[in-house]
Design an enzyme around this catalytic site. Structure first.
Site, PDB file in Angstrom:
ATOM      1  N   ARG A 117       0.997  -1.192  -0.058  1.00 56.56           N
ATOM      2  CA  ARG A 117      -0.098  -0.111   0.110  1.00 56.56           C
ATOM      3  C   ARG A 117       0.849   1.212  -0.108  1.00 56.56           C
ATOM      4  NH1 ARG A 117      -3.092  -3.734  -0.327  1.00 56.56           N
ATOM      5  NH2 ARG A 117      -5.246  -3.682   0.202  1.00 56.56           N
ATOM      6  N   SER A 156     -10.668  -0.152   3.207  1.00 59.60           N
ATOM      7  CA  SER A 156     -10.315  -0.218   4.517  1.00 59.60           C
ATOM      8  C   SER A 156      -9.632   1.111   5.049  1.00 59.60           C
ATOM      9  CB  SER A 156      -8.789  -1.056   4.543  1.00 59.60           C
ATOM     10  OG  SER A 156      -9.334  -2.398   4.022  1.00 59.60           O
ATOM     11  N   GLU A 214      -5.089   4.387   5.672  1.00 57.00           N
ATOM     12  CA  GLU A 214      -4.829   4.112   4.230  1.00 57.00           C
ATOM     13  C   GLU A 214      -5.408   4.809   3.340  1.00 57.00           C
ATOM     14  OE1 GLU A 214      -6.774   1.007   1.286  1.00 57.00           O
ATOM     15  OE2 GLU A 214      -5.680  -0.270   2.672  1.00 57.00           O
TER      16      GLU A 214
HETATM   17  N1  EPU Z   1     -10.943  -9.520  11.300  1.00 56.38           N
HETATM   18  C1  EPU Z   1     -11.604  -9.193  12.430  1.00 56.38           C
HETATM   19  N2  EPU Z   1     -12.428  -8.528  12.859  1.00 56.38           N
HETATM   20  C2  EPU Z   1     -13.051  -7.626  11.702  1.00 56.38           C
HETATM   21  C3  EPU Z   1     -12.319  -7.680  10.477  1.00 56.38           C
HETATM   22  C4  EPU Z   1     -11.327  -8.592  10.211  1.00 56.38           C
HETATM   23  O1  EPU Z   1     -11.187 -10.196  13.339  1.00 56.38           O
HETATM   24  O2  EPU Z   1     -13.887  -6.825  12.103  1.00 56.38           O
HETATM   25  C5  EPU Z   1      -9.709 -10.388  11.046  1.00 56.38           C
HETATM   26  C6  EPU Z   1     -10.302 -11.340   9.993  1.00 56.38           C
HETATM   27  O3  EPU Z   1     -11.043 -12.552  10.671  1.00 56.38           O
HETATM   28  C7  EPU Z   1      -8.909 -11.852   9.581  1.00 56.38           C
HETATM   29  C8  EPU Z   1      -8.174 -10.418   9.421  1.00 56.38           C
HETATM   30  O4  EPU Z   1      -8.836  -9.677  10.583  1.00 56.38           O
HETATM   31  O5  EPU Z   1      -8.537 -12.660  10.457  1.00 56.38           O
HETATM   32  C9  EPU Z   1      -8.018  -9.932   8.396  1.00 56.38           C
HETATM   33  O6  EPU Z   1      -9.164  -9.264   7.809  1.00 56.38           O
HETATM   34  P1  EPU Z   1      -9.655  -9.479   6.108  1.00 56.38           P
HETATM   35  O7  EPU Z   1      -9.387 -10.982   5.660  1.00 56.38           O
HETATM   36  O8  EPU Z   1     -10.879  -9.004   5.885  1.00 56.38           O
HETATM   37  O9  EPU Z   1      -8.617  -8.547   5.475  1.00 56.38           O
HETATM   38  P2  EPU Z   1      -8.082  -7.191   5.781  1.00 56.38           P
HETATM   39  O10 EPU Z   1      -6.621  -7.387   6.000  1.00 56.38           O
HETATM   40  O11 EPU Z   1      -8.870  -6.504   6.696  1.00 56.38           O
HETATM   41  C10 EPU Z   1      -7.268  -6.494   3.124  1.00 56.38           C
HETATM   42  C11 EPU Z   1      -7.041  -5.396   2.534  1.00 56.38           C
HETATM   43  C12 EPU Z   1      -8.430  -5.381   1.607  1.00 56.38           C
HETATM   44  C13 EPU Z   1      -8.737  -6.249   1.054  1.00 56.38           C
HETATM   45  C14 EPU Z   1      -8.946  -7.852   1.857  1.00 56.38           C
HETATM   46  C15 EPU Z   1      -9.125  -9.005   0.825  1.00 56.38           C
HETATM   47  C16 EPU Z   1      -5.920  -3.833   3.792  1.00 56.38           C
HETATM   48  C17 EPU Z   1      -5.818  -2.786   4.721  1.00 56.38           C
HETATM   49  N3  EPU Z   1      -7.020  -4.379   3.389  1.00 56.38           N
HETATM   50  O12 EPU Z   1      -8.108  -6.562   4.066  1.00 56.38           O
HETATM   51  O13 EPU Z   1      -8.539  -4.057   0.923  1.00 56.38           O
HETATM   52  O14 EPU Z   1     -10.160  -6.172   0.117  1.00 56.38           O
HETATM   53  O15 EPU Z   1      -7.704  -7.493   2.291  1.00 56.38           O
HETATM   54  O16 EPU Z   1      -8.239  -9.562   0.073  1.00 56.38           O
HETATM   55  O17 EPU Z   1      -4.902  -4.316   3.555  1.00 56.38           O
HETATM   56  C18 EPU Z   1      -8.654  -1.792   0.832  1.00 56.38           C
HETATM   57  O18 EPU Z   1      -7.522  -1.608   1.018  1.00 56.38           O
HETATM   58  O19 EPU Z   1      -9.529  -0.835   0.966  1.00 56.38           O
HETATM   59  C19 EPU Z   1      -9.398  -2.897   0.992  1.00 56.38           C
HETATM   60  C20 EPU Z   1     -10.760  -3.271   1.281  1.00 56.38           C
END
Ligand code: EPU
Length: 304
Positions: A176, A225, A295
């Site tokens: 990012r 995000s 972000e």
């Molecule tokens: N989690 C929680 N509670 C929540 C949300 C998430 O415990 O309310 C936990 C999930 O269970 C998981 C971990 O946090 O173990 C990661 O969550 P998730 O798989 O939803 O992925 P993320 O890291 O939150 C990233 C990107 C997203 C992208 C998704 C899917 C970032 C900041 N975000 O989200 O990108 O769509 O992976 O690949 O890197 C964006 O950049 O705007 C965006 C949406």
């Protein structure tokens, strides 16, 4: 500033291939649906008008903000006193060239993804569901669990703030983090893909789409995000552990589905969203000693 802005406006109106509007509300151009007015909104339709407009702004010293799909920005309620630029028409084309896809920076990344599928080309499956433009995706190294823009990007045509044209062919794939130096404007990008049967491409795209739909709020006003994931951690998990789902300031609320998303319930101001962002960061810092970094790009706020 007012005199310089008037001068810039007069020059911009003479640029062929671009259109200029004054005092345009940015709320309609951002996915959070908040934010004040842009002094000027320039719609650039050709490469030549991009260069001419950038030069005009450079010469008059009026600040320039290039806006993509507005899906990763928070614009202050006081707006932006310079010129906001959007890239359309000839600056938003999507063309297949052998195993590569050449795209204008103003094209939606989703249009490139669809073209790749229709052309049986693999390499952009990771990007399914990312709402931004190609230019925005390059300037944020947008990605998902399945990959990021840097992986398939081979070259970017860019314009510097004085209107000079350059080609960039080396990118540092940092999570990012902009793939071009600050101040450069993406004009076009080229992705190197490889042929594969469309059923396989489609099935990987379906997987990315279903992961996203299962874990993120759908059909609401968000900017994706809010915070980057800190090294080795997930911002959403830390925010969730702080009990922040459903927390609200004015019309802005933390999503009940994913704690790293803020929803505009319909009445939020940018000040509401900013206050909620600050509260979320404070809670995580207090609980875990982790400094979350936004972000989303903050525009027109004092610290930004
Ligand atoms: N989690 C929680 N509670 C929540 C949300 C998430 O415990 O309310 C936990 C999930 O269970 C998981 C971990 O946090 O173990 C990661 O969550 P998730 O798989 O939803 O992925 P993320 O890291 O939150 C990233 C990107 C997203 C992208 C998704 C899917 C970032 C900041 N975000 O989200 O990108 O769509 O992976 O690949 O890197 C964006 O950049 O705007 C965006 C949406």
């Amino acid at each position: 500033m007012a005199a310089r802005a008037r001068e810039a406006g007069a020059v911009l109106r003479r640029v062929t291939g671009a259109s200029v509007e004054e005092n345009v509300p940015l709320a309609g151009l951002t996915s959070w649906r908040t934010g004040g007015e842009a002094r000027y909104l320039i719609t650039v339709n050709t490469p030549g008008s991009l260069i001419d407009s950038v030069r005009a702004l450079h010469d008059t010293g009026v600040p320039l903000l290039v806006l993509g799909n507005g899906s990763n920005v928070l614009v202050a309620d006081s707006g932006f006193s310079g010129a906001v630029m959007r890239l359309k028409n000839q600056m938003a084309t999507v063309e297949v060239d052998g195993h590569a896809i050449a795209v204008g920076a103003g094209a939606l990344l989703g249009a490139a993804v669809s073209k790749a599928l229709r052309s049986s080309l693999s390499g952009l499956e990771f990007a399914v569901g990312i709402p931004g433009t190609v230019g925005g995706a390059v300037m944020t190294n947008a990605g998902t669990f399945a990959g990021s823009i840097a992986a398939s990007l081979v070259s970017v045509e860019a314009v510097d703030r004085s209107g000079g044209i350059l080609t960039v062919e080396e990118f540092e794939d940092v999570y990012r983090t902009a793939l071009l130096a600050d101040g450069l404007i993406v004009a076009a990008a080229r992705f190197d893909l490889h042929p594969e049967d469309s059923a396989s491409v489609r099935s990987r795209m379906d997987e990315v789409r279903s992961r996203r739909e299962g874990s993120q709020p759908q059909g609401t006003a968000t900017a994706g995000s809010v915070f980057k994931n800190p090294p080795g951690e997930a911002a959403g998990r830390l925010l969730d552990q702080c009990g922040l789902k459903g927390a609200s300031v004015g019309g802005a609320a933390v999503s009940d589905v994913h704690a790293n998303f803020i929803i505009n319930n319909g009445t939020a101001t940018s000040a509401d969203i900013k206050a909620l962002i600050d509260l979320m960061a404070r809670e995580v810092d207090d609980a875990f000693g982790v400094r979350l970094e936004p972000e989303v790009r903050l525009i027109g706020f004092k610290e930004s």
